[in-house]
Write a protein that holds these residues in place. Structure first.
Motif, mmCIF file in Angstrom:
data_model
loop_
_atom_site.group_PDB
_atom_site.id
_atom_site.type_symbol
_atom_site.label_atom_id
_atom_site.label_comp_id
_atom_site.label_asym_id
_atom_site.label_seq_id
_atom_site.Cartn_x
_atom_site.Cartn_y
_atom_site.Cartn_z
ATOM 1 N N SER A 1 0.969 -1.153 0.102
ATOM 2 C CA SER A 1 -0.108 -0.182 -0.012
ATOM 3 C C SER A 1 0.990 1.263 0.004
ATOM 4 O O SER A 1 0.469 2.225 -0.543
ATOM 5 N N VAL B 1 -13.758 -1.483 11.276
ATOM 6 C CA VAL B 1 -13.132 -2.296 10.146
ATOM 7 C C VAL B 1 -13.924 -3.690 10.283
ATOM 8 O O VAL B 1 -14.508 -4.292 9.338
ATOM 9 N N LEU B 2 -14.069 -4.186 11.388
ATOM 10 C CA LEU B 2 -14.508 -5.439 11.762
ATOM 11 C C LEU B 2 -16.068 -5.677 11.421
ATOM 12 O O LEU B 2 -16.283 -6.609 10.953
ATOM 13 N N LEU C 1 -11.141 -0.338 15.006
ATOM 14 C CA LEU C 1 -11.293 -1.851 14.921
ATOM 15 C C LEU C 1 -12.810 -2.129 14.762
ATOM 16 O O LEU C 1 -13.091 -3.018 13.977
ATOM 17 N N GLY D 1 -8.994 0.342 7.029
ATOM 18 C CA GLY D 1 -7.973 0.288 7.944
ATOM 19 C C GLY D 1 -6.586 0.577 7.537
ATOM 20 O O GLY D 1 -5.594 0.656 8.311
ATOM 21 N N GLU D 2 -6.621 1.050 5.908
ATOM 22 C CA GLU D 2 -5.251 1.080 5.477
ATOM 23 C C GLU D 2 -4.706 2.518 6.014
ATOM 24 O O GLU D 2 -5.453 3.633 6.141
ATOM 25 N N THR D 3 -3.641 2.567 6.565
ATOM 26 C CA THR D 3 -2.885 3.852 7.012
ATOM 27 C C THR D 3 -1.886 4.378 6.072
ATOM 28 O O THR D 3 -1.959 5.635 5.907
ATOM 29 N N GLY E 1 -13.263 -3.230 3.889
ATOM 30 C CA GLY E 1 -13.118 -3.350 5.035
ATOM 31 C C GLY E 1 -11.253 -3.220 5.088
ATOM 32 O O GLY E 1 -10.834 -2.568 5.944
ATOM 33 N N ARG E 2 -10.708 -3.894 4.128
ATOM 34 C CA ARG E 2 -9.231 -3.527 4.112
ATOM 35 C C ARG E 2 -8.868 -2.164 3.942
ATOM 36 O O ARG E 2 -7.646 -1.601 4.635
ATOM 37 N N TYR F 1 -16.028 -6.207 7.895
ATOM 38 C CA TYR F 1 -15.713 -7.608 7.642
ATOM 39 C C TYR F 1 -17.009 -8.482 8.133
ATOM 40 O O TYR F 1 -17.330 -9.532 7.234
ATOM 41 N N PRO G 1 -7.517 5.555 10.959
ATOM 42 C CA PRO G 1 -6.204 5.084 11.077
ATOM 43 C C PRO G 1 -5.312 5.848 11.341
ATOM 44 O O PRO G 1 -4.091 5.738 11.972
#
Lengths: 541, 377
Positions: free
Chosen positions: A347, A521-522, A518, A438-440, A434-435, A525, A487
């Motif tokens: 990323s 993001v979760l 969390l 959370g990507e920083t 979701g991915r 998912y 994030p």
């Protein structure tokens, strides 16, 4: 294998000796749990239990395991226990044991006896060779118990006699790091109990095919259990640490919360929410009772919306062309490999691209828009991959049946292929979102600024649109400003140092932010996984 | 799926001529207004791209023209427009992805040129990035060596693979072969959720809990170890390994397993002698993909390492962690100028090429396995 034919086809009732092997397995489980507790500092290795130092107790139990395992092997060898061992424990076990004993011999020779590197290699080679011979040459019942039991005995002896105990430490070579008992004792005990448990499980199964089956299953089950335990532990830990911050000042009462005014056609109605949740509805400011993360939450929401709006139509359209119009051949294969490759591209590389390419095109500053596009670029390959997979898995009969009705290709795609492929596309997109949520790394480079964002800086995209006289005629300053996202906020709290800030309780704030991230993001998912189950069940009905 | 049509290089002229004829037929048969809409749309899209690349503020004008053309086409000639639009979307997807690739190479080029070395009379660009060991972009002597970062990435990746490889493969065996259905229904989503935990959460826990703990327990100077970064990254790469390896194990035909079981073997014997060898290449592809994930992991490394490029003493010392390729970019992008900035792109290129290589390699391995197992590709 010759002994298999001699023994009974049906194994008798559990014998006393099998019960002993079972007890050894249980003992190993207990040791493993104790060592785990010691590693996480629930119990202390240097404390004493019933008058004995903890490390002595662990050593004693380990020695018992060693004696039982070796004894069982010997008893089986003498024919006292009905077992079905093979001629040899096999090359895999022999290699593993010789490697373990090589390390043990090398360390003991070079460190304990102090004979230097050459001596260590010699000692390691000697013990490793012996272990290989002992495992590979004799029958399986000796070969798989003796090396494991001997290791447990050696480690147990070292702990019992205090060779490794309170006050002991070891600084290996020139690593500039020191090993102390609180690490070494649990690590040794865990390793030896795993090995002893494996040998005992084999013994319990009577060696042979069944014994190997049991021994292997024990380790595989333990591994699966450990992974689930890590997952549960991680989530529980973040919840435990973050909950005080997140739920600070939450009140549930009529009229406690913020008010929302809805106005349409001249009428306006004000709703006062019954819940006040300051952590989610405040920004961070000096005067606040409770500092919150509203700007970051709103930033993350807009980020996700923007990247989905960019990537999903483009990706689905490309997938339609690739799977329906284009000839399936070299071209589509290359595109498939390229998209798969880009989906696994780090990323940070996307972030770097966004920083150098997109930023100058959107005013030269970090902005929400470039963050959206960068994450959209990241999401694009995934959308193409999952949509294409979903469309290719639509049976050709559907297309043929539709074509037989005389409709055009596009009508078939629109009313047959796309609806049938929709579940797969939706699930893939949700998991992908979701991915990226959370990507920083990419947004660190392209979008985010400011560590503690006051509530007044919450981005307002819809209200930000303006029309201007000069090109590009439509402007939205909200899109072109740096904003925060969950994030990034966590990262900023880490780099700012959790201590030095203006917040009332910086640690609770940081853990609270982590928990909210969390949870966001979760939940993506969870929704994605549930959607997949729902569609799958519907499909199988 | 239709079969692959390989054009013989000798008669590509004939193919081209056939294509041309087909295109002419298409033009003749199609409605004039539809043709106009499609060609205006594609020209406008091209102009939009040019405008965007040259940073023109007038980019919005051709884009508006494109939208109008598509809107008209959609209302009047939906089928043709849909075909054209999906083609345009494919083209832009490929273009965007190609642009990213080309752009990072272009941006990295100056530092490759700067670090070129004459070897046997041939100038090899970028060689000094990999033969020197000094990273010092600001103070004299200037050096842009990537060696310390590559070393860090290798250390982290090796440790992560040692964690994620065996544990991941064992977990995949468990999920695909061993677990009873109810347990599988619990463990499988659990592992997927593990994949969903953002890396910064791992990084935050690593920074606030693990790093101080490790520094204390092992009496280290300062915080940041490759050992624990590697273990955390391994945990992050684990779900990738599990899900891909599980796919590979599932693709072994049930008949092979049943045949083995019918001979009276135990489940474990079937796994080790039939299922695992048959799926071996797929499982190794899974591990390769896991390695790719570990190499690209950024935030945990950035937060947990020392962020000062250097080689540890001795080289295998995993208790001292300095910098990886990813953390170099994340930590320095803001302050870097000129050649240092290009050097960050060089780090990006190294990452990109390595991971692409792993990804393509694992895909080819997987394809071969599926072909050998006689299933569909």
């Amino acid at each position: 294998m010759s002994r298999v034919t001699e023994s009974a086809l049906i194994r008798e009732e559990t014998s006393t000796l099998e019960a002993i092997a079972g007890v050894a397995i249980g003992l190993c489980a207990l040791l493993f749990a104790l060592a785990m507790a010691a590693l996480f500092e629930v119990v202390t290795v240097t404390d004493s239990v019933a008058g004995l130092p903890m490390s002595n107790v662990l050593g004693g139990l380990l020695a018992v395991v060693g004696v039982v395992v070796v004894g069982f092997g010997a008893a089986s060898y003498r024919g006292l226990v009905p077992t079905e061992p093979r001629a040899s424990a096999g090359a895999v076990a022999a290699t593993a044991f010789s490697a373990i004993w090589f390390v043990v011999g090398g360390l003991v020779a070079s460190q304990t006896l102090g004979v230097g590197l050459a001596g260590g290699l010699l000692g390691g080679g000697l013990l490793g060779g012996i272990a290989f011979a002992v495992t590979a040459i004799p029958r399986e019942d000796v070969g798989s118990t003796l090396p494991a039991g001997a290791l447990a005995l050696l480690a147990g002896g070292a702990l019992l006699t205090g060779v490794i105990g309170p006050g002991w430490s070891w600084t290996p070579f020139d690593l500039n790091a020191t090993f102390f008992p609180p690490i070494v004792v649990p690590a040794v005990v865990m390793f030896c109990s795993l090995l002893g448990g494996w040998a005992a499980a084999k013994a319990y199964g009577g060696f042979g095919a069944r014994g190997r089956h049991l021994g292997a299953y024990l380790l595989v089950y333990l591994n699966a259990l450990a992974i689930v335990a890590v997952l549960v532990g991680l989530v529980a830990f973040v919840v435990f640490k973050g909950a005080p911050g997140v739920f600070e000042g939450v009140t549930v009462a009529a009229g406690a919360g913020p008010s929302t005014t809805v106005s349409a056609f001249g009428f306006s109605h004000t709703v006062v929410w019954p819940v006040s949740w300051p952590f989610l509805t405040n920004g961070a400011a000096l005067m606040n009772d409770v500092d919150g993360v509203l700007p970051a939450i709103v930033g993350t929401v807009w980020l996700v919306v923007g990247s989905v709006l960019f990537a999903v139509p483009l990706g689905v359209g490309a997938a339609v062309f690739l799977s329906e119009y284009a000839e399936q051949g070299r071209f589509t294969q290359v595109v498939e490999i390229a998209t798969n490759g880009l989906w696994s591209t780090p990323s940070i590389v996307f972030g770097l691209f966004g920083y150098a390419f997109l930023l100058p095109r959107f005013g030269g500053e970090k902005s929400l828009l470039s963050g959206m596009l960068t994450l959209g670029f990241m999401l694009l390959p995934l959308v193409v991959i999952t949509s294409r997979e979903a469309m290719l898995s639509v049976p050709d009969e559907y297309r043929d049946a539709s074509a037989a009705l005389g409709v055009s290709k596009w009508q078939t795609i629109r009313s047959v292929v796309l609806p049938a492929a929709l579940p797969g596309v939706v699930t893939g997109v949700i998991l992908g979102v979701g991915r990226i949520a959370g990507e920083t790394a990419p947004i660190l480079l392209t979008m985010a600024g400011g560590t503690f964002v006051p509530g007044s800086q919450t981005v307002d995209v819809i209200g930000g649109f303006q029309f201007t006289a000069s090109p590009p005629f439509v402007a939205n300053p909200a899109l072109l400003e740096a904003t925060s996202a969950l994030p990034y906020q966590v990262y900023a709290l880490v780099t700012a140092g959790v201590g030095g800030s203006q917040l009332n309780d910086p640690e609770a704030f940081a853990w609270g932010t982590t928990l909210v991230l969390l949870a966001v993001v979760l939940s993506f998912y969870a929704v994605g996984i549930v959607t997949r189950y729902y569609f799958r069940r519907k499909l199988h009905q | 799926m239709s079969s692959v049509t390989d054009a013989d290089p000798a008669d590509w002229r004939a193919t081209a001529r056939r294509r041309l004829t087909r295109a002419r037929d298409f033009v003749d048969e199609t409605d004039r207004s539809a043709l106009a809409a499609v060609s205006i749309g594609s020209l406008a899209l091209l102009a939009t791209l040019v405008g965007f690349l040259t940073m023109s503020p007038l980019t919005v004008v051709p884009f508006a023209a494109f939208v109008v053309a598509v809107g008209y086409g959609w209302l009047r000639h939906q089928a043709l427009t849909a075909h054209a639009v999906t083609l345009a979307m494919t083209a832009s997807t490929i273009l965007i992805l190609g642009l990213i690739t080309v752009y990072i190479f272009l941006e990295a080029w100056p530092v490759f040129e700067y670090a070129s070395v004459e070897v046997l009379g041939v100038s090899v660009p970028g060689l000094r990035l990999f033969t020197e060991t000094l990273w010092s972009p600001v103070s004299e002597p200037i050096g842009y060596s990537l060696v310390p970062m590559i070393h860090g990435t290798v250390m982290v990746t090796v440790i992560a693979t040692a964690v994620a490889g065996p544990l991941g493969v064992a977990a995949a065996l468990f999920v695909s072969e061993i677990a009873p259905p109810t347990v599988r229904e619990l463990v499988k989503p659990g592992i997927e959720i593990l994949a969903g935990i953002p890396s910064i959460v791992y990084g935050f826990i690593g920074f606030t809990i693990i790093s101080p703990w490790a520094s204390d327990q092992f009496a280290l100077n300062g915080q940041g170890t490759y050992l624990f970064v590697g273990m955390v990254v391994g945990l992050m790469a684990l779900p990738t390994v599990v899900s891909v390896a599980e796919d590979a194990l599932n693709s072994v035909p049930e008949s092979m397993k049943s045949g083995s079981l019918a001979l009276g073997t135990t489940d474990w014997q079937t796994m080790t002698t039939i299922t695992f060898p048959a799926a071996f290449s797929g499982v190794s592809a899974a591990v390769l993909l896991g390695v790719g994930r570990a190499i690209g992991e950024t935030m945990a490394a950035t937060v947990m390492l020392r962020n000062s490029p250097a080689l540890p003493e001795p080289l295998y010392n995993a208790f001292y962690g300095y910098e990886t390729l990813t953390s170099l970019i994340a930590a320095r992008y803001g302050t870097a100028h000129g050649l240092q900035f290009n050097a960050l792109f060089a780090a990006g290129v190294v990452l990109f090429v390595t991971v692409l290589f792993l990804s393509v390699g694992s895909q080819l391995v997987e394809k071969r396995m599926r072909r050998e197992l006689g299933g569909e590709e």
